[in-house]
Design a protein around this motif. Structure first.
Motif, PDB file in Angstrom:
ATOM      1  N   ALA A 116      30.284  62.111  52.875  1.00 23.10           N
ATOM      2  CA  ALA A 116      30.422  60.656  53.000  1.00 23.10           C
ATOM      3  C   ALA A 116      31.894  60.251  52.978  1.00 23.10           C
ATOM      4  O   ALA A 116      32.333  59.407  53.755  1.00 23.10           O
ATOM      5  N   ALA A 117      32.675  60.876  52.095  1.00 25.01           N
ATOM      6  CA  ALA A 117      34.104  60.570  52.027  1.00 25.01           C
ATOM      7  C   ALA A 117      34.817  60.975  53.301  1.00 25.01           C
ATOM      8  O   ALA A 117      35.696  60.263  53.784  1.00 25.01           O
ATOM      9  N   HIS A 118      34.441  62.118  53.876  1.00 28.19           N
ATOM     10  CA  HIS A 118      35.048  62.582  55.128  1.00 28.19           C
ATOM     11  C   HIS A 118      34.712  61.639  56.276  1.00 28.19           C
ATOM     12  O   HIS A 118      35.538  61.392  57.161  1.00 28.19           O
ATOM     13  N   GLN A 119      33.503  61.108  56.291  1.00 25.37           N
ATOM     14  CA  GLN A 119      33.104  60.239  57.377  1.00 25.37           C
ATOM     15  C   GLN A 119      33.801  58.881  57.304  1.00 25.37           C
ATOM     16  O   GLN A 119      33.971  58.225  58.324  1.00 25.37           O
ATOM     17  N   LYS A 120      34.224  58.465  56.116  1.00 29.21           N
ATOM     18  CA  LYS A 120      34.963  57.210  55.971  1.00 29.21           C
ATOM     19  C   LYS A 120      36.358  57.324  56.578  1.00 29.21           C
ATOM     20  O   LYS A 120      36.914  56.352  57.034  1.00 29.21           O
TER      21      LYS A 120
END
Length: 94
Positions: free
Chosen positions: A89-93
């Motif tokens: 999720a952090a990478h996709q942000k």
């Protein structure tokens, strides 16, 4: 003694993946896990697919310990599927 031999054979087979042959035919060697370990490892299937897509080079060590190798070469252990999902999720942000 058997465990050490088994690990040695598995590691050697991984290095020769695609090249290991007997009588000219390919040979494949897989680890045999008990049903409980298979269940634990199957929980990581989808998150590992997503980590591969991000080029984070995941590896699942026995019994079900997830590690990733980042582009800078660093290695990090993710304690659970939930932690891996949070990393995704952090990478996709970004």
């Amino acid at each position: 003694m058997w465990q050490g031999t088994k690990d040695t054979v598995i590691r050697a087979a991984r290095k020769k993946r695609g090249e290991l042959k007997y009588d000219g035919k390919p040979v494949y060697i897989y680890e045999d896990y008990c049903p409980e370990v298979l269940d634990q490892r199957s929980e990581y299937k989808e998150v590992m697919r997503q980590l591969y897509a991000l080029n984070l080079k995941p590896s699942l060590l026995y019994p079900a310990r997830l590690f990733i190798r980042a582009e800078d070469g660093s290695r990090r252990r993710l304690a659970s599927v939930k932690e891996a999902q949070q990393l995704l999720a952090a990478h996709q942000k970004h």
